[in-house]
Design a protein around this motif. Structure first.
Motif: not given
Length: 545
Positions: A133-146
């Protein structure tokens, strides 16, 4: 004025090449200083810089204590960007990474408190020690920069680069990264154990952290952003694009292969690698240099297994280049010494596709790209001597994909060419022995009016100059002769080869003047005629004599 559109890309490429040369010293300095910190890992540090310039994130996977964090820290420091580090643990929450809305009692409203992800370079240390769950917090940031918190989107600083480290899954307390998150890392790299020499230097030198602190920033924020823009401008030819697509297609046979995002990542990484090599265009070598690091984690293979997959794909693509290709060979039958004879290769393919072939003849390589249903390629062979010339064997092979492996076939020919002698000028001082020579245009019997078809060499230019009209000279020994008899026995030489060369010279002169000629050789004769067919027969007889 209409502009030439074809000249614009050339100008753009020249300008881009000039801009890349301006950054070349800094790129070299960056790599040199990183390699002073992390010893004996030049390939990994170069690929890490590829990730930074390509705007992609990098994942370091290795055993604890092999320099993953040290390399990440040195990369962040030398890049000259704002840096934050998160040490992931199993009790970390997503809000600890992204941030959280907190109630401000003074203002009586919620305020967003930014988490450590709001930086330019984020070192996510031991990322697989936290929960999925915590790992997935990075998904949007890594793909879209926000990131989005409570329906509100917050932009991250640019450039934004995640350097993550993880321990192998067999280590206790680790959680496997989800495939969706793995796919967002441009590369997965592994350092491995250093060499004995490098490890001895580590014993002798001071700590790595003090060395990192002593180094100056190499790049600035604006320079990194500009270089990332330059990467996208690098030219990728149709041939290289087809190569990338062929690799992706072959990786999907009978297994989960490279995704579309992976294909785009492979192209972007190859462009960044070309920039580091100071080129304004991408070559297949760039694709091969980054293939394992870009693809391995996306298809669930180790580096060694991915390298073997690349070899297998390469063999398949190479032999595919030769499959379904038909070839017809037409050889020149008659030539002349001192000139080239031609071997014409006619390629035909039922389904037109781009094929890359090499043709090797006598240690010389001829590169050939076939794209049409029917295509011709000609080989030239220099012939120095009169006689029978045998065409050499030809090795036709494919080095697609671009030199990694090779598949070949040999073409053996029974064809040969008859090589006529070089032409020699017929000169002699004995005018009584010139029955079969060209006439001396200064010895004529009478003049007559010019008739259509008369040779201009026989025109009496004295009468023309006097204004008497157009007359031609009539020669006594040739007035009733409509052809020239070229007799081997009458040639003024004792050498067999010289006689044949003199006869060849007379043949060429007759052809130039469109005069019929007969050929008399020992045991063979050629009836009088003139023209292309007569010339081929004459050359063949002189070659066989």
């Amino acid at each position: 004025m209409k502009q030439d559109k074809k000249s614009e890309p050339v100008h753009d490429q020249a300008q881009l090449q000039s801009e890349l040369q301006r950054y070349a010293p800094k790129i070299q300095q960056f790599l040199e200083q990183v390699n002073q910190i992390v010893l004996d890992k030049q390939q990994q540090t170069k690929l890490a810089l590829v990730c930074l310039l390509a705007g992609g994130h990098v994942l370091f996977e290795d055993l604890p204590g092999l320099g993953k964090t040290t390399l990440s820290s040195s990369l962040a420091h030398l890049a000259g960007l704002k840096f934050q580090r998160i040490q992931f643990t199993n009790d970390m929450l997503a809000s600890d990474v992204i941030g959280v809305n907190m109630f401000n009692q003074k203002e009586h409203q919620f305020e967003f408190k930014q988490g450590p992800i709001f930086t330019q370079i984020l070192l996510a240390d031991e990322i697989n020690r936290c929960s999925p769950k915590t790992q997935s917090a990075l998904l949007e940031a890594m793909e879209e920069g926000n990131v989005t918190v409570d329906g509100v989107r917050y932009e991250l600083p640019q450039p934004f680069w995640v350097i993550a480290t993880q321990n192998p899954l067999f280590q206790s307390g680790t959680y496997a990264l989800p495939e969706s998150q793995l796919d967002r890392f441009l590369m997965r790299l592994s350092l491995g154990y250093p060499s004995r020499y490098a490890e001895k230097l580590l014993l002798q030198q001071s700590s790595r952290q003090s060395l990192i602190a002593s180094l100056q920033h190499v790049f600035s924020e604006d320079e990194i952003l500009e270089l990332q823009q330059q990467v996208h401008r690098l030219y990728v030819s149709d041939a290289v694009q087809d190569y990338i697509l062929d690799l992706a297609e072959a990786s999907r046979k009978n297994r989960h292969g490279l995704s579309t995002r992976g294909v785009l990542a492979l192209k972007k990484a190859a462009q960044a690698h070309a920039l580091i090599e100071q080129r304004s265009f991408v070559t297949p070598d760039d694709v091969q240099a980054v293939f394992v690091a870009v693809v391995a984690h996306r298809i669930g293979l180790s580096e060694g297994e991915t390298q073997q997959l690349l070899q297998r794909i390469s063999f398949y693509l190479t032999f595919k280049q030769l499959h379904g290709l038909q070839l017809e060979v037409v050889a020149q039958q008659v030539g002349q010494a001192g000139e080239n004879v031609q071997l014409h290769l006619f390629f035909q393919q039922d389904t037109p596709q781009l094929r890359y072939l090499w043709i090797q003849v006598d240690q010389q390589l001829h590169k050939l790209a076939l794209s049409e249903a029917k295509q011709q390629y000609s080989l030239a062979f220099y012939t120095a001597q009169r006689g029978k010339f045998h065409y050499p064997a030809i090795q036709l092979y494919s080095v697609y994909p671009f030199g990694l492996v090779r598949a070949w076939t040999y073409l053996y020919f029974n064809d040969f060419a008859w090589i006529a002698p070089k032409a020699a000028q017929h000169t002699t001082e004995n005018k009584h022995n010139r029955h079969n020579e060209e006439p001396d245009l200064d010895e004529f019997r009478e003049l007559r009016s010019y008739q259509l078809g008369d040779s201009l060499q026989a025109v009496s230019w004295k009468q023309v100059a006097r204004g008497q009209g157009l007359y031609v000279k009539v020669f006594e020994q040739y007035q009733n002769q409509q052809q020239l008899e070229i007799d081997y026995a009458q040639m003024p030489s004792t050498s067999h080869e010289e006689k044949l060369s003199l006869m060849m010279g007379l043949v060429e002169q007759c052809e130039q003047q469109q005069c019929a000629y007969a050929l008399y050789l020992p045991q063979v004769e050629l009836p009088a005629a003139c023209g292309e067919q007569q010339l081929l027969l004459a050359k063949q007889l002189l070659a066989q004599a």
